[in-house]
Design an enzyme around this catalytic site. Structure first.
Site, PDB file in Angstrom:
ATOM      1  N   SER A 144      -7.692  -0.366   5.390  1.00  0.00           N
ATOM      2  CA  SER A 144      -8.720  -0.800   6.020  1.00  0.00           C
ATOM      3  C   SER A 144      -9.029  -0.014   7.224  1.00  0.00           C
ATOM      4  CB  SER A 144      -8.797  -2.075   6.247  1.00  0.00           C
ATOM      5  OG  SER A 144      -9.714  -2.497   7.275  1.00  0.00           O
ATOM      6  N   TYR A 157      -3.882  -9.147   9.793  1.00  0.00           N
ATOM      7  CA  TYR A 157      -4.547  -8.137   8.824  1.00  0.00           C
ATOM      8  C   TYR A 157      -4.352  -6.578   9.081  1.00  0.00           C
ATOM      9  CZ  TYR A 157      -8.193  -6.294   5.970  1.00  0.00           C
ATOM     10  OH  TYR A 157      -8.931  -5.618   5.312  1.00  0.00           O
TER      11      TYR A 157
HETATM   12  N1  LIG Z   1     -14.940  -5.801   2.303  1.00  0.00           N
HETATM   13  C1  LIG Z   1     -14.616  -5.052   3.274  1.00  0.00           C
HETATM   14  O1  LIG Z   1     -15.498  -4.714   4.037  1.00  0.00           O
HETATM   15  C2  LIG Z   1     -13.321  -4.614   3.244  1.00  0.00           C
HETATM   16  C3  LIG Z   1     -12.909  -3.417   4.247  1.00  0.00           C
HETATM   17  C4  LIG Z   1     -11.941  -2.798   4.351  1.00  0.00           C
HETATM   18  C5  LIG Z   1     -10.904  -3.302   3.397  1.00  0.00           C
HETATM   19  N2  LIG Z   1     -11.035  -4.133   2.483  1.00  0.00           N
HETATM   20  C6  LIG Z   1      -9.886  -4.344   1.383  1.00  0.00           C
HETATM   21  O2  LIG Z   1     -10.471  -4.286   0.255  1.00  0.00           O
HETATM   22  C7  LIG Z   1      -9.752  -4.947  -0.566  1.00  0.00           C
HETATM   23  C8  LIG Z   1     -10.672  -5.958  -1.534  1.00  0.00           C
HETATM   24  O3  LIG Z   1     -11.680  -6.718  -0.784  1.00  0.00           O
HETATM   25  P1  LIG Z   1     -12.831  -7.217  -0.871  1.00  0.00           P
HETATM   26  O4  LIG Z   1     -13.874  -7.062   0.252  1.00  0.00           O
HETATM   27  O5  LIG Z   1     -13.403  -6.737  -2.402  1.00  0.00           O
HETATM   28  O6  LIG Z   1     -12.395  -8.689  -1.101  1.00  0.00           O
HETATM   29  P2  LIG Z   1     -12.835 -10.070  -2.252  1.00  0.00           P
HETATM   30  O7  LIG Z   1     -12.386 -11.111  -1.700  1.00  0.00           O
HETATM   31  O8  LIG Z   1     -14.164  -9.744  -2.647  1.00  0.00           O
HETATM   32  O9  LIG Z   1     -12.015  -9.623  -3.655  1.00  0.00           O
HETATM   33  C9  LIG Z   1     -10.526  -9.716  -3.489  1.00  0.00           C
HETATM   34  C10 LIG Z   1      -9.960 -10.287  -4.861  1.00  0.00           C
HETATM   35  O10 LIG Z   1      -8.560 -10.149  -4.710  1.00  0.00           O
HETATM   36  C11 LIG Z   1      -7.961 -11.247  -5.188  1.00  0.00           C
HETATM   37  N3  LIG Z   1      -7.001 -11.969  -4.482  1.00  0.00           N
HETATM   38  C12 LIG Z   1      -6.830 -12.044  -3.281  1.00  0.00           C
HETATM   39  N4  LIG Z   1      -5.436 -12.478  -3.163  1.00  0.00           N
HETATM   40  C13 LIG Z   1      -4.785 -12.431  -4.305  1.00  0.00           C
HETATM   41  C14 LIG Z   1      -3.390 -12.662  -4.805  1.00  0.00           C
HETATM   42  N5  LIG Z   1      -2.632 -13.360  -3.885  1.00  0.00           N
HETATM   43  N6  LIG Z   1      -3.179 -12.440  -6.185  1.00  0.00           N
HETATM   44  C15 LIG Z   1      -4.194 -11.827  -6.780  1.00  0.00           C
HETATM   45  N7  LIG Z   1      -5.464 -11.577  -6.589  1.00  0.00           N
HETATM   46  C16 LIG Z   1      -5.652 -11.771  -5.260  1.00  0.00           C
HETATM   47  C17 LIG Z   1      -9.168 -12.284  -5.085  1.00  0.00           C
HETATM   48  O11 LIG Z   1      -9.034 -13.382  -5.887  1.00  0.00           O
HETATM   49  C18 LIG Z   1     -10.510 -11.527  -5.130  1.00  0.00           C
HETATM   50  O12 LIG Z   1     -11.184 -11.493  -6.427  1.00  0.00           O
HETATM   51  C19 LIG Z   1      -8.882  -5.929  -0.022  1.00  0.00           C
HETATM   52  O13 LIG Z   1      -7.651  -5.212   0.071  1.00  0.00           O
HETATM   53  C20 LIG Z   1      -9.495  -5.685   1.503  1.00  0.00           C
HETATM   54  O14 LIG Z   1      -8.619  -6.015   2.549  1.00  0.00           O
HETATM   55  C21 LIG Z   1     -12.131  -4.667   2.298  1.00  0.00           C
END
Ligand SMILES: NC(=O)c1ccc[n+]([C@@H]2O[C@H](COP(=O)([O-])OP(=O)(O)OC[C@H]3O[C@@H](n4cnc5c(N)ncnc54)[C@H](O)[C@@H]3O)[C@@H](O)[C@H]2O)c1
Length: 251
Positions: A144, A157
């Site tokens: 991230s 985080y």
């Molecule tokens: N959305 C953002 O702005 C952003 C920015 C930087 C990094 N990220 C990273 O991108 C990745 C995806 O984020 P997102 O925004 O799509 O989140 P999201 O919540 O939309 O999707 C995350 C998915 O991971 C699954 N998940 C969570 N914990 C789990 C577990 N213990 N076992 C199995 N599945 C699990 C959830 O059920 C969900 O389907 C993450 O690692 C997040 O930290 C997101």
């Protein structure tokens, strides 16, 4: 020439029930990959798989928690048995609940680190013997941009996402001689449904104002970077961190 980038390749993607992981799955399917979709939200994950391949031959949903090592070992050996190989692993599943540091419990710290970082230890240790044996493999770990910025109320985080970058760099050096590539992506503020629970519209506007590109970063922006790092287009890269944040942080 590069229209289809993952023809017949087998990719394991975590966190595919929503957000960025779901979009990675969709783009990879479009590029010919066979997909194993892993998420703890069984129903929504099955819906992702059905939307990509109703026949269940090229995209299968597996209900799995990324902290569950025996389940990870099982899905990896079953994929190799049934589909012959694993070419790509995308470690995307993650959580980002806000919590002030001074009142953070040890349980909250551990849960964050277990889901966002230790899961990547499990998946990579489980899949690497196979990739090393084939002298072929691409792994993409989702970190991230917050690691570059530092963010209040997200200490656990940001620490987990810094760990992802450190793990990626060191492991890339350890396995590079076996032709296994490990890189990571640092997404910026990506427009996903889950953000509504943790940031206000005003905060989102403030993020965008700090970007060079004056638009929201979308899941497809991250998916395209993941496709690049999973395909032959990035064959000369390992141990790198690709920042996809609209020009928020430049380094
Ligand atoms: N959305 C953002 O702005 C952003 C920015 C930087 C990094 N990220 C990273 O991108 C990745 C995806 O984020 P997102 O925004 O799509 O989140 P999201 O919540 O939309 O999707 C995350 C998915 O991971 C699954 N998940 C969570 N914990 C789990 C577990 N213990 N076992 C199995 N599945 C699990 C959830 O059920 C969900 O389907 C993450 O690692 C997040 O930290 C997101």
């Amino acid at each position: 020439m590069y229209h289809v980038l993952l023809e017949q390749q087998v990719a394991l993607v975590t966190g595919t029930a929503a957000g960025i992981g779901q979009e990675i799955a969709r783009l990879f399917a479009e590029h010919g990959a066979r997909l194993v979709l892993l998420d703890r939200n069984a129903e929504a994950n099955q819906a992702t798989a059905d939307s990509l391949d109703p026949a269940g031959k090229r995209a299968i949903a597996v209900h799995l928690d990324v902290r569950d090592r025996p389940a990870i070992d099982r899905v990896i050996s079953e994929t190799i048995r049934d589909w012959g190989a694993i070419d790509v692993l995308i470690n995307n599943a993650g959580v980002y609940p806000r919590q002030e540091f001074l009142t953070m419990t040890e349980g909250q710290w551990d849960e964050m680190l277990d889901i966002n970082l230790k899961s990547m230890f499990h998946f990579q240790q489980a899949v690497l013997p196979h990739m090393i044996g084939r002298r072929r493999g691409k792994i993409v770990n989702i970190s991230s941009v917050t690691f570059h910025l530092g963010i209040p109320n997200l200490v656990h985080y940001v620490a987990s996402k810094g760990g992802v970058i450190g793990l990626t760099r060191s492991l890339a050096r350890e396995v590079g001689a076996h032709n296994v590539h490990i890189n990571c992506i640092t997404p910026g503020a990506v427009l996903v449904e889950a953000e509504k629970a943790v940031v206000s519209d005003e905060q989102v506007r403030a993020f965008v104002a700090q970007q060079s590109l004056q638009r929201r970063i979308l899941p497809i922006d991250i998916a395209r970077a993941a496709l690049f790092l999973s395909s032959e287009l990035s064959d000369g890269m390992t141990g790198q961190t690709l920042n996809v944040d609209g020009g928020w942080v430049m380094h």
